[in-house]
Write an enzyme that holds these catalytic residues in place. Structure first.
Site, mmCIF file in Angstrom:
data_model
loop_
_atom_site.group_PDB
_atom_site.id
_atom_site.type_symbol
_atom_site.label_atom_id
_atom_site.label_comp_id
_atom_site.label_asym_id
_atom_site.label_seq_id
_atom_site.Cartn_x
_atom_site.Cartn_y
_atom_site.Cartn_z
ATOM 1 C CD GLN A 35 -6.693 -4.650 4.090
ATOM 2 O OE1 GLN A 35 -7.694 -5.283 4.423
ATOM 3 N NE2 GLN A 35 -6.759 -3.375 3.736
ATOM 4 C CG ASP A 63 0.371 -2.580 6.355
ATOM 5 O OD1 ASP A 63 -0.446 -2.614 7.307
ATOM 6 O OD2 ASP A 63 0.167 -1.947 5.304
ATOM 7 C CB CYS A 122 -3.606 3.082 -1.679
ATOM 8 S SG CYS A 122 -4.857 4.316 -1.374
ATOM 9 C CG HIS A 124 -1.949 0.924 1.358
ATOM 10 N ND1 HIS A 124 -1.755 2.240 1.698
ATOM 11 C CD2 HIS A 124 -3.286 0.779 1.160
ATOM 12 C CE1 HIS A 124 -2.926 2.861 1.707
ATOM 13 N NE2 HIS A 124 -3.873 2.002 1.384
ATOM 14 C CE LYS A 147 -7.060 -0.270 6.213
ATOM 15 N NZ LYS A 147 -7.805 0.258 5.069
#
Lengths: 144, 406
Positions: free
Chosen positions: B198, B195, B361, B118, B221
């Site tokens: 997600q 990261d 993104c 991203h 999220k």
């Protein structure tokens, strides 16, 4: 928003554009980009003796951006840059939701994009070709 | 009020009855339990935390620090000193780049970033390397989004200081073997940033067993309010790092010509903190924990498999990434031949189905895949079979609506 805002006029100009091709005789050209969408077109105009005698576009983008550019060229070819600017004004008025019935009539097939006024996310797509033409006419075209 | 763990827990579906929400990778909807917790904070517990010497402020501080403990437990960190609250994953990554990066990266060093990252896990490194004269390198995946241990080993050099990769890609939905990658990095003297934006909402994440040096996530999220997120960092690293932002709440003492900074984690939390958001995040973690990741994954995998197999049957629909539903984790990015993704999204929108279109993104990835943009449906445990059937129904008619014969 209605189910069938992608009417026949719009899908037809998208799938079978009349003016999407190179134009070796072009006297001026300009690239227009919607960076958030990735719409990217190059508009070519051939202006002779104060008349837009021919025009074309190349590039890629969503159906609304492509059909809008094609319909725009259909309207402005054979006209003067001043007339082209007039159509541009009318088109912006339509997308702004401020057009009168008579003015809408003047826009002919471009009226098929009237519903974009109700789709804020797609306004930029519809205006891409027109904005590009405006910039082009302000530059080289306007100097003629 | 007890939770049902279905759409009926989510007020937005009352307000917007026909909505099929399939943009969960962008942000998730909020259950009433989270909304009520935030409201309760502002109604009954609000004061400036970490500051006042009166009962209400102590209450606010407790709420805030209890939330930190909940995050620590949720992520398997050793100490609450390792949990820093931020606005979101983006801010967490910027914190690492500004604080750790500017103290540790110098000309000649290399930072390796996975090509599918991203922009939030790319731009901070792009800027950092430009400013320091270090080199930014990309680890490329295959066309299904897979990164292998061998390709990572080959890409690391003795100058690679940092490797940055998402646990689950927001485009491919593929789960990367973070533990394997962390071991390879550490054997090379390289730190690893994961990261988790997600992955943390969808699968149990344990920072200790993953062996990562930093892990970031966004609260919004994972059912929590917007504006609260976090950073996990190994204590030894965080201790040596300079502050990121300067101001109130992050100092020990300040004089005319200098200051000493507060202990971890407050050193990284300048200004009045988002205690209401932290309370909401705490409620979100409780909600997820009560439902359990076994059940979350069971539901999401079942819906992913259904959507995947139905999409495969529709001509001209192309799914980006792995050819196995199990490798998608609720994220199905796709194209439809001859139809621009913005038109795809508009046609779904006309049926009250929310999906994402664009480059998500991840522009360098789309350049790598040689497709300017794609459409993406992403689901959560509160989606149901009817959502998938409605999505598939529209997908089947899409090309005809755009003037094609079929």
């Amino acid at each position: 928003m209605t189910d069938n805002f992608y009417g026949e006029v719009l899908t037809d100009h998208n799938l079978h554009p009349l003016h999407k091709h190179d134009l070796p005789t072009a006297t001026c050209c300009h690239e227009g980009i919607n960076s958030t969408c990735g719409d990217d077109i190059v508009l070519n105009l051939e202006i002779k003796d104060g008349i837009i005698v021919n025009g074309s576009f190349t590039g890629s983008g969503c159906a609304i951006s492509q059909a809008s550019a094609d319909i725009m060229l259909e309207l402005v070819i054979g006209r003067t840059p001043e007339e082209a600017r007039h159509y541009k004004e009318l088109f912006f008025k339509m997308i702004g939701g401020e057009i009168t019935e008579d003015e809408l009539e003047e826009l002919e097939e471009a009226g098929a994009l009237q519903n974009v006024a109700k789709m804020p996310a797609r306004v930029k797509c519809a205006l891409l070709g027109w904005r590009t033409m405006e910039t082009l006419l302000d530059g080289e075209g306007g100097a003629q | 009020m007890s939770n049902s763990f279905t759409k009926s827990d989510f007020p937005v579906f009352d307000a917007y009855k026909s909505l099929v929400y399939l943009d969960n990778s962008a942000t998730q909807q909020k259950p009433a339990a989270v909304l009520e917790r935030v409201e309760k904070y502002y109604r009954e517990e609000n004061a400036n935390p970490l500051r006042g010497l009166y009962d209400l402020s102590v209450k606010a501080t407790e709420t805030y620090e209890n939330a930190r403990e909940a995050v620590r437990r949720f992520l398997g960190a050793e100490s609450t000193k390792e949990i820093v609250f931020t606005r979101n994953a983006t801010e967490s990554l910027n914190l690492i780049a500004y604080s750790w990066g500017r103290a540790n990266i110098k000309a000649g060093d290399e930072i390796l970033v996975a090509i599918s990252e991203h922009h939030s896990d790319l731009l901070p490194w792009q800027i950092l390397t430009k400013e320091t004269g270090a080199e930014l390198k990309y680890l490329e995946c295959d066309e299904t989004g897979r990164y292998t241990a061998d390709s990572l080993k080959a890409a690391l050099t003795d100058r690679t200081k940092l490797f940055c990769i998402a646990q689950i890609s927001n485009v491919f939905g593929r789960l990367n073997p973070i533990k394997v990658f962390a071991d390879i990095c550490h054997a090379n003297g390289t730190l690893i940033v994961c990261d988790g934006a997600q992955s943390v909402p969808h699968t149990a994440v344990d920072v200790k067993s993953l062996g990562v040096d930093f892990l970031v996530f966004s609260g919004h999220k994972m059912l929590a309010p917007m504006g609260i997120g976090g950073l996990y960092g190994r204590k030894e690293l965080l201790e040596k790092m300079p502050p990121f932002l300067y101001g109130g709440e992050m100092i020990d003492t300040v004089t005319r010509c200098g200051a000493t900074y507060a202990e971890l984690p407050h050193k990284f939390e300048a200004g009045t903190v988002n205690a209401g958001g932290a309370a909401g995040l705490h409620a979100a973690i409780d909600y997820i924990t009560e439902l359990g990741f076994d059940e979350i994954e069971r539901r999401e995998n079942e819906l992913t498999a259904l959507a995947f197999s139905e999409m495969k049957k529709i001509p001209h629909v192309n799914i980006i990434g792995a050819d196995d539903a199990d490798d998608h984790h609720g994220i199905l990015t796709f194209t439809v031949d001859g139809v621009h993704p913005h038109d795809i999204a508009a046609i779904f929108d006309a049926e009250n189905i929310a999906i994402r279109a664009g480059h998500h993104c991840a522009q360098p990835l789309h350049q790598f895949l040689q497709t300017p943009s794609t459409a993406r449906m992403s689901l959560a445990f509160y989606n149901d079979e009817e959502d998938i059937q409605r999505f598939i129904g529209v997908l089947r008619t899409l090309r005809r609506k755009m003037g094609y014969d079929g």
